[in-house]
Design a protein around this motif. Structure first.
Motif, PDB file in Angstrom:
ATOM      1  N   UNK A 404      34.583  55.408  -5.431  1.00  0.00           N
ATOM      2  CA  UNK A 404      34.639  56.999  -6.082  1.00  0.00           C
ATOM      3  C   UNK A 404      33.108  57.175  -6.791  1.00  0.00           C
ATOM      4  N   UNK A 405      32.940  58.552  -7.230  1.00  0.00           N
ATOM      5  CA  UNK A 405      32.037  58.836  -7.955  1.00  0.00           C
ATOM      6  C   UNK A 405      32.439  58.937  -9.297  1.00  0.00           C
ATOM      7  N   UNK A 406      31.856  59.965 -10.387  1.00  0.00           N
ATOM      8  CA  UNK A 406      32.275  60.216 -11.484  1.00  0.00           C
ATOM      9  C   UNK A 406      31.956  61.501 -12.120  1.00  0.00           C
ATOM     10  N   UNK A 407      32.743  62.171 -12.931  1.00  0.00           N
ATOM     11  CA  UNK A 407      32.159  63.236 -13.520  1.00  0.00           C
ATOM     12  C   UNK A 407      31.524  62.934 -14.884  1.00  0.00           C
ATOM     13  N   UNK A 408      30.192  63.669 -14.939  1.00  0.00           N
ATOM     14  CA  UNK A 408      29.591  63.351 -16.102  1.00  0.00           C
ATOM     15  C   UNK A 408      29.313  64.713 -16.916  1.00  0.00           C
ATOM     16  N   UNK A 414      27.492  73.688 -16.854  1.00  0.00           N
ATOM     17  CA  UNK A 414      27.492  72.919 -15.628  1.00  0.00           C
ATOM     18  C   UNK A 414      28.709  72.135 -15.553  1.00  0.00           C
ATOM     19  N   UNK A 415      28.991  72.106 -14.095  1.00  0.00           N
ATOM     20  CA  UNK A 415      30.019  70.876 -13.799  1.00  0.00           C
ATOM     21  C   UNK A 415      29.313  69.840 -13.033  1.00  0.00           C
ATOM     22  N   UNK A 754      25.335  60.460  -4.993  1.00  0.00           N
ATOM     23  CA  UNK A 754      24.788  61.847  -4.761  1.00  0.00           C
ATOM     24  C   UNK A 754      25.032  62.495  -5.960  1.00  0.00           C
ATOM     25  N   UNK A 755      24.177  63.226  -6.753  1.00  0.00           N
ATOM     26  CA  UNK A 755      24.682  63.985  -7.689  1.00  0.00           C
ATOM     27  C   UNK A 755      24.621  65.499  -7.371  1.00  0.00           C
ATOM     28  N   UNK A 756      25.791  66.247  -8.019  1.00  0.00           N
ATOM     29  CA  UNK A 756      26.051  67.493  -7.690  1.00  0.00           C
ATOM     30  C   UNK A 756      26.060  68.181  -8.976  1.00  0.00           C
ATOM     31  N   UNK A 757      25.298  69.213  -8.878  1.00  0.00           N
ATOM     32  CA  UNK A 757      25.383  70.450 -10.154  1.00  0.00           C
ATOM     33  C   UNK A 757      26.143  71.729  -9.739  1.00  0.00           C
ATOM     34  N   UNK A 758      27.051  72.174 -10.515  1.00  0.00           N
ATOM     35  CA  UNK A 758      27.683  73.295 -10.281  1.00  0.00           C
ATOM     36  C   UNK A 758      27.452  74.337 -11.666  1.00  0.00           C
ATOM     37  N   UNK A 759      26.556  75.327 -11.326  1.00  0.00           N
ATOM     38  CA  UNK A 759      26.517  76.249 -12.351  1.00  0.00           C
ATOM     39  C   UNK A 759      27.617  77.153 -12.694  1.00  0.00           C
ATOM     40  N   UNK A 760      28.204  76.809 -13.882  1.00  0.00           N
ATOM     41  CA  UNK A 760      29.544  77.632 -14.134  1.00  0.00           C
ATOM     42  C   UNK A 760      29.207  78.639 -15.264  1.00  0.00           C
TER      43      UNK A 760
END
Ligand code: NAD
Length: 761
Positions: A404-408, A414-415, A754-760
């Motif tokens: 699994x990946x991780x939340x940072x 941002x999420x 893979x890094x994912x950015x979500x603009x919150x």
């Protein structure tokens, strides 16, 4: 995929396939009455049901039928096909074809209950089943809608020729006629006709006779596969299917923690006759591409090194074969609607577990094949290699759900998180010394991570990998996920060059490892290399001498010294040098080469004539360099055979800069050196290009730790040699390569982050 019309609109919510299980039978019912025509959505649901049935350990037989009482199936929805664009039609047919292939190749019996008209694509579905039973007077069977040029449709009708012969099949296809079920029975297209009354109950009863306890369901799967591939099942393997319990894995390990044989009797009768006795049990090799066994035009021999005789012929895969294997692997990896992308991590784990079970059930056969092909003692293949293959597959079966990946935490607005995704298609290149074991080190993490595979065993030892391919099909590995191409360096080069491969995992010599790195640079592949070694085994005067002697013997003579982490440089503290060497030589002389199939044998045959000549060449070099030959040094014959046997060989008075102390010999040849103090031995041990492993023997814990830290090696053993475990990483420093296999570390090499950015905001 471009479509002019969305043919599935509104269908996604419809239950177009019913699936249920009933006392060992998985019933797949096409549920679009009256005609049960198939569409994109129905294919998708059909595929799901096939996968469910084949992965369900409680399902032994798969039964297909149609809902309603008019049609089994009219097959493809012609109106829908006419309304979509050619690209969609192409992929639609491709998928339907794959679905039918999966059905055909599932290692479970598939019965079609033809409850009504079976026409067009419906005939194709029926043809992909193993047995067809029709309901009396329920309808027609055939290809009425066919226009010339449309065939072979989704591929099912190609199977017609196997049933009725080419000429009749072509006639059926080009005329587009339909037949009564009675006529179809005569043609051989269906197996039986049952009365209308109680039709389904009677078909179910027929199906249940292939479920336990009535029949050995696994044998049914094996019979099906062997008929499809045209391979013969060795008598012994067939007997094993009728309930004989196979060996349970033990905690066997390589090294001085001497492998514990199981309590099971070692069947001396079977092996006491000489080496070539089991040759007949070996099948010729083929390539496994996209779930099919295919032949090739060029062949080479695989040799039994204990006799020098040919065991069988193996296909030498060409660059075109490799290309087809890569395309199959790419398709399996990229097809988002395909079975591999759809199965969950937990299902991948179950698949690996099932594969481990099958290896375990077939340990006797696999061990024998390994010994025949490689020359290693059956004791090693049966009690060490194969049980560890099972362990490794089970370890990665468990790990599949822990990737699994991780939340940072980054910005307030941002999420951000990471994903671990499979690296893609992996090219696995395997050496000959632990053929199936080293394959499992790579296949385990590759499948756990969701990669697809093109694997090449060494040309000297392809047999167990090919058998493993059969077991993978039996376990339900979908077509294209595991492809096996046999051949030598040219086949390996084609894999490394191919732009469709994302990563190479290579185990082999340092020279080839360097070549692979160069070649892989062109396509910027990820590369991990497990290469050669010249591992120092350091004995201090304060050690338990008898144990250390045993460790030194196992360290170099286990696996005939053809072991990457062999303790081939033995450093003995000069104070105990004489006593140690005397005991060492005494033990080595007792360890004479013998029939590898005899369970008592501990020294087998060198893998090939070429390797034997290389080892004998090094022995000559040692003598010329001025080292003292104190044990062995000769080729010997066992029971008058022409096999490639060499005595356990020990050189004394070796200097660290001699060739026999610097280069990997990869045979049963030990170089002994002496030292006077700790700093000196650390410096000598590290003065070598390799850095795979090392060992330290001492009763002084502080010294043991201090020396371990100073040694430049991927693994250090203290007061033991050669222990391995599926959970512990293994790999090299320096010229022994990079990357780690086994343990959770392997996952890093089979995944991308893979890094994912979500603009919150
Ligand atoms: P090898 O390098 O000759 O061959 C290994 C594999 O590579 C074979 O499948 C071979 O066909 C293929 N190959 C050969 N040339 C190639 C090329 N140019 N491109 C692509 N593939 C190519 O090694 P081997 O003789 O089979 O095995 C012995 C070597 O493997 C020894 O050096 C040993 O130390 C090493 N080894 C290392 C480990 C480890 O984990 N570090 C384990 C086992 C063996």
């Amino acid at each position: 995929m471009a479509t002019t019309v969305q043919p599935t609109a509104g269908e996604a919510t419809k239950q177009l396939i019913n699936y249920r299980t009933d006392e060992g039978v998985g019933v797949i019912e096409m549920n679009d009455p009256p005609a049960n025509t198939y569409t994109y959505e129905m294919n998708r649901q059909f595929d799901d049901a096939i996968l469910k049935a084949r992965m369900d350990n409680d399902v032994y037989v798969i039964l297909l039928t149609g809902a309603g009482d008019k049609f089994f199936s009219a097959g493809a929805n012609i109106k829908m096909l006419a309304s979509v664009d050619p690209t969609f039609k192409y992929y639609f047919c491709l998928h339907a074809n794959e679905m039918l292939l999966r059905l055909e190749h599932t290692p479970k019996l598939v019965i079609a209950a033809l409850n009504g008209h079976t026409v067009g694509g419906g005939l194709e579905i029926a043809m992909a089943a193993d047995i067809r039973i029709a309901r009396k007077d329920a309808g027609k069977i055939g290809l009425p809608e066919v226009n010339l040029g449309v065939l072979p449709g989704t591929g099912g009708t190609q199977r017609l020729s196997r049933l009725v012969g080419k000429s009749k099949a072509i006639e059926l296809m080009v005329t587009g006629n339909t037949y009564s079920f009675e006529e179809a029975l005569e043609l051989g297209i269906i197996n039986d006709i049952y009365e209308r009354d109680g039709f389904m109950e009677n078909v179910m009863e027929y199906a249940r006779q292939f479920c336990p306890p009535n029949k050995a369901a696994k044998a049914v799967g094996r019979i099906k596969r062997s008929v499809q591939t045209g391979w013969e099942i060795p008598l012994e393997a067939a007997l094993a299917l009728s309930g004989r319990q196979s060996l349970k894995p033990n905690n066997a390990r390589v090294g001085t923690g001497t492998p514990r044989p199981s309590r099971r009797s070692e069947a001396p009768q079977r092996y006491s006759t000489m080496i070539a006795a089991t040759k007949a049990r070996v099948s010729p090799g083929r390539l496994l591409i996209n779930g099919e066994w295919v032949d090739g035009s060029r062949k080479f021999d695989t040799i039994n090194p204990a006799t020098g005789e040919v065991l069988t012929q193996i296909v030498e895969a060409s660059a075109d074969d490799v290309d087809r294997a890569v395309k199959a692997a790419r398709h399996a990896f990229e097809d988002r609607a395909g079975p591999w992308r759809k199965i969950s991590a937990s299902e991948r784990g179950r698949l690996l577990w099932r594969l481990a079970d099958l290896v375990e059930q077939n340990i006797d056969e696999l061990a024998e094949l390994e010994t025949l092909d490689n020359g290693k003692p059956i004791f090693e293949s049966k009690y060490v290699d194969m049980p560890m293959v099972v362990d490794v597959l089970r370890y990665y079966a468990g790990l599949a759900t822990k990737i699994h990946g991780e939340t940072v935490n980054t910005f307030e607005t941002a999420f951000t998180y990471t994903l671990r995704e499979p690296v893609g298609v992996v090219g696995l290149i395997i050496p000959w010394n632990f053929p199936l074991l080293l394959a499992s080190w790579k296949v385990g993490p590759a499948l756990a991570c969701g990669c697809t595979i093109v694997m090449k065993p060494a040309e000297q030892t392809p047999l167990t990998t090919l058998r493993f391919g059969e077991l993978a099909i039996e376990a339900g590995v979908p077509p294209g996920v595991l492809n096996i191409v046999t051949g030598g360096p040219e086949t390996g080069k084609a894999i490394v060059r191919h732009p469709g491969i994302d990563k190479i995992a290579f185990t082999g010599s340092t020279a080839v490892g360097k070549e692979i790195m160069h070649s892989a640079a062109d396509t910027l592949k990820r590369v991990t290399l497990e290469l050669g070694g010249k591992s120092p085994n350091i004995v201090f005067a304060d050690s338990d001498i008898d144990n250390a002697v045993k460790g030194a013997i196992n360290g170099i003579f286990y696996g005939k010294g053809e072991v990457c982490n062999a303790g081939s440089r033995l450093f003995v503290e000069s104070k105990v040098q004489d006593e140690f060497v005397e005991k060492l030589v005494g033990r080595a002389k007792k360890m004479q080469p013998a029939d590898p199939l005899d369970p008592k044998t501990r020294m087998g045959a060198i893998v090939s004539q070429e390797q034997m000549n290389t080892v004998l060449g090094y022995i000559e070099t040692g003598k010329k360099e001025g080292a003292k030959l104190i044990a062995g040094g000769n080729r010997v014959s066992v029971d008058g055979s022409k096999g490639f046997f060499i005595e356990p060989t020990i050189f004394g008075e070796v200097k660290n800069d001699m060739k026999i102390a610097q280069e990997e010999i990869f045979g049963p040849v030990l170089a002994t050196l002496s030292f006077d103090d700790v700093d000196q031995v650390i410096e000598l041990a590290n003065r070598n290009p390799y850095g795979l492993a090392a060992a330290v023997w001492t009763r002084d814990v502080k010294k043991a730790h201090m020396v371990s830290r100073q040694l430049r090696a991927g693994t250090v053993w203290i007061n033991t040699y050669g222990l391995m475990d599926a959970a512990l990483p293994f790999g090299g420093y320096k010229s022994s390569g990079f990357g780690r296999e086994l343990g959770a570390h392997a996952v890093e090499h089979y995944t991308e982050v893979k890094t994912v950015w979500l603009n919150t905001a």
